[in-house]
Design an enzyme around this catalytic site. Structure first.
Site, PDB file in Angstrom:
ATOM      1  NE  ARG A 101      -2.707   0.818   3.471  1.00  0.00           N
ATOM      2  CZ  ARG A 101      -3.481   0.557   4.520  1.00  0.00           C
ATOM      3  NH1 ARG A 101      -4.750   0.229   4.344  1.00  0.00           N
ATOM      4  NH2 ARG A 101      -3.014   0.620   5.738  1.00  0.00           N
ATOM      5  CE  LYS A 218      -3.393   4.255   7.307  1.00  0.00           C
ATOM      6  NZ  LYS A 218      -4.816   4.589   7.449  1.00  0.00           N
ATOM      7  CD  GLU A 254     -11.973   5.339   4.234  1.00  0.00           C
ATOM      8  OE1 GLU A 254     -12.047   5.287   2.999  1.00  0.00           O
ATOM      9  OE2 GLU A 254     -10.912   5.430   4.842  1.00  0.00           O
TER      10      GLU A 254
END
Lengths: 388, 388
Positions: A101, A218, A254
């Site tokens: 990620r 992220k 989210e």
């Protein structure tokens, strides 16, 4: 040279004259920084490759005022946990996924990332350094005292925070000429204080992410913008905020720091990772575990209407693992959902934490054990000659 | 004690044994950092008030690895310029507007901002410190050599970069417990190298901002997400990227670091500051100046269709002031616009820079002169006793 032990002076540790190691009050821990002793730091010029970094004493870093991270938010973070298993081993949960990620995020933000191998190795070294594991490498781990840094099973974890930040100086908008890969740790307890379930508020004024933005990685840029929503919601007694999609405002996306699932009948649904949703590692794992026990899992747009008609709602994330949602407030409507022992969220939480804690066998290949003999080939090299 | 002079070792400076001050090669400067000697630093706990900071030698700062800015992008920046006027005075352009914008941004990102008064005072001190003004405070400024740090009229400027960053440690998503207000400077030339006009590419894959996000404030979080677009566009020979709105993809919003205007007939149009557009200070000033010379200025949604049919297109920003757009490429369509001496953008650029440089009288109250006697009541206190 093995690192010596420096008991922390944090109020979350107690010390007795005859105790060699610090004693963490796990029951009192929330999700706030309790500095540990060491961190990992590696630097890399843009376009070059990260090579092995160093384990150094935890402390402030030195950075250019003109660094990309300070001026233009060129930064990514990851979050994972080290667990102590029932039989005393120290494990990580799918660290390769965090590594991948970070690579995806680095591509989006035009940064130079560490390789997945270096990432995982660095995480292991950081955990080892903060567990004085090398010190006791000859003692079978089942004889370790319970109040050792990595918490006793079932009580918190050692949270690991890898950062990739643009530390080179850059005045016009561009990629920074230098990057720093840094890892620090903190013992943590529960992310949310709510014992039963979360009380979420649907935010009608702010959105978290948009098509063509950075919601799918992220990036640090996704987080400061949600603080205002979070503070407003918490001041009204809510646990957290649920964001809707920026394009239509009709679908759920989210929660500020976690993914969301709804359950109706035998179908578990969660928004798809099409660029505005963080591809959570817990999200992915829980989807697989839910399928394993007979649920249909659908990754697709989930409307607010479906949310309001769901039987159960729950959130997933590294910090909270799986957490039931007790209520969702949408405008003046407050919906209550099933929580408690018979809820699917409770079941999934138990299945996952049992794997993470080593209570049940890991048949998925998700658990990475930190072999304390790693130190014999790589860790001591890193700290040799340093006065730590 | 007044600061002593340390000629920089940057290749953009030349030194002769008999020159007391550095000589900036203004013609070769682009928009990259050339470190100057001093910076301003003030710290403040969350919820308290910033008090006077310090002028310290420019250099790396020390920061917690767990700081809000490094982990969650809690940071704002500003940009303004110090100019040398024809008659040797050093001036700032509307610094109060930067101060107010930082306050608005701080409210959006839940940060503690400096007061506008402190902001402007700190900017003045930083410019003074970097111009050795105090050293020559008894010499009338018209006798200063032309190659003094603040550039000669018409050749670049001293760019000033105020930062407000969350430097306190914060592990869960929240406001940082401490903030740092920092100002550094760099002599700069042109932001874009293009001499005639910009060649913009409309980006179809990325968006800059969305409703309920941070596009309307100068948050660091708006900038690293556009780097990828910018690199892609530049690698294809474009000067910069024009972003469309996230909601519909039909209206133009902003270029990566500047606002955009179109001209058709007597009407100048620019997208409205309704949350996704940065409220540029040059944008606001140019709107006023265009009205002054008889144009209608409309702040409203501007569609791509209108862009393609415009007679002129131009961008505004602190770094570039006013810059004509020569072409816009939308899918496979490349539109050419009027540039050159007779273009409105050239006229507006001249009117504004004439005010900024002191060539014409400032009837707007936009120019703030840095009085070199400011040093007698506040500046020396700040540096007294420091070995700078």
């Amino acid at each position: 040279m093995a690192p010596s032990v420096h008991p922390s002076s944090s109020p979350l540790f107690t010390s007795k004259a005859d105790e060699k190691y610090a004693n963490v009050k796990w029951d009192e821990l929330g999700f706030a920084l309790v500095p540990t002793d060491y961190m990992y730091v590696a630097k890399c010029k843009q376009g070059e490759r990260f090579s092995k970094g160093e384990i150094v004493p935890y402390g402030d870093i030195s950075i250019s005022p003109c660094a990309g991270i300070l001026n233009y938010g060129q930064g990514l973070f990851e979050g994972l946990k080290a667990y102590r298993t029932e039989d005393g081993r120290i494990t990580l949960f799918r660290p390769d996924q965090n590594a991948i990620r970070m690579q995806t995020g680095a591509d989006r933000l035009c940064m130079t990332p560490p390789s997945p191998e270096l990432f995982v190795e660095a995480v292991k070294q950081t955990v080892l350094a903060n567990n004085k594991w090398v010190m006791v490498s000859l003692i079978p781990s089942r004889f370790l005292p319970f109040w050792f840094y990595v918490p006793p099973p079932g009580k918190g974890a050692l949270y690991i925070r890898p950062l990739l930040i643009g530390t080179g100086a850059v005045l016009g908008i561009a990629s920074a000429p230098e990057y720093t890969f840094l890892i620090y740790t903190s013992p943590v307890g529960n992310y949310h204080k709510a014992s039963s379930g979360l009380n979420l508020k649907v935010d009608h004024n702010h959105r978290r992410a948009h098509f063509g933005g950075t919601g799918g990685v992220k990036s640090c840029t996704n987080y400061s913008p949600v603080v205002k929503s979070l503070i407003e919601a918490k001041s009204s007694g809510f646990s957290d905020v649920l964001f809707l999609d920026a394009a239509t405002g009709k679908n759920i996306e989210e929660v500020s720091t976690c993914n969301i699932f709804i359950l109706k009948g035998n179908i578990v649904s969660t928004p798809p990772t099409s660029g505005t949703i963080l591809p959570g590692i817990t999200r992915k794992s829980i989807s697989e575990l839910a399928r394993d026990i007979g649920y249909q899992v659908q990754e697709r747009d989930v409307s607010v209407d479906e949310l309001l008609e769901a039987e159960e709602v729950f959130c997933t994330g590294t910090a909270m693992v799986v957490k039931a949602v007790e209520t969702v407030t949408f405008h003046d409507k407050k919906i209550k959902y099933k929580t408690g022992e018979k809820a699917l969220s409770t079941k999934l939480h138990l299945i996952l934490t049992n794997i993470q804690m080593g209570v049940v066998e890991d048949k998925k290949g998700w658990i990475v054990e930190i072999d304390h003999f790693i130190g014999t080939d790589s860790f001591p090299d890193e700290i040799e000659g340093k006065s730590i």
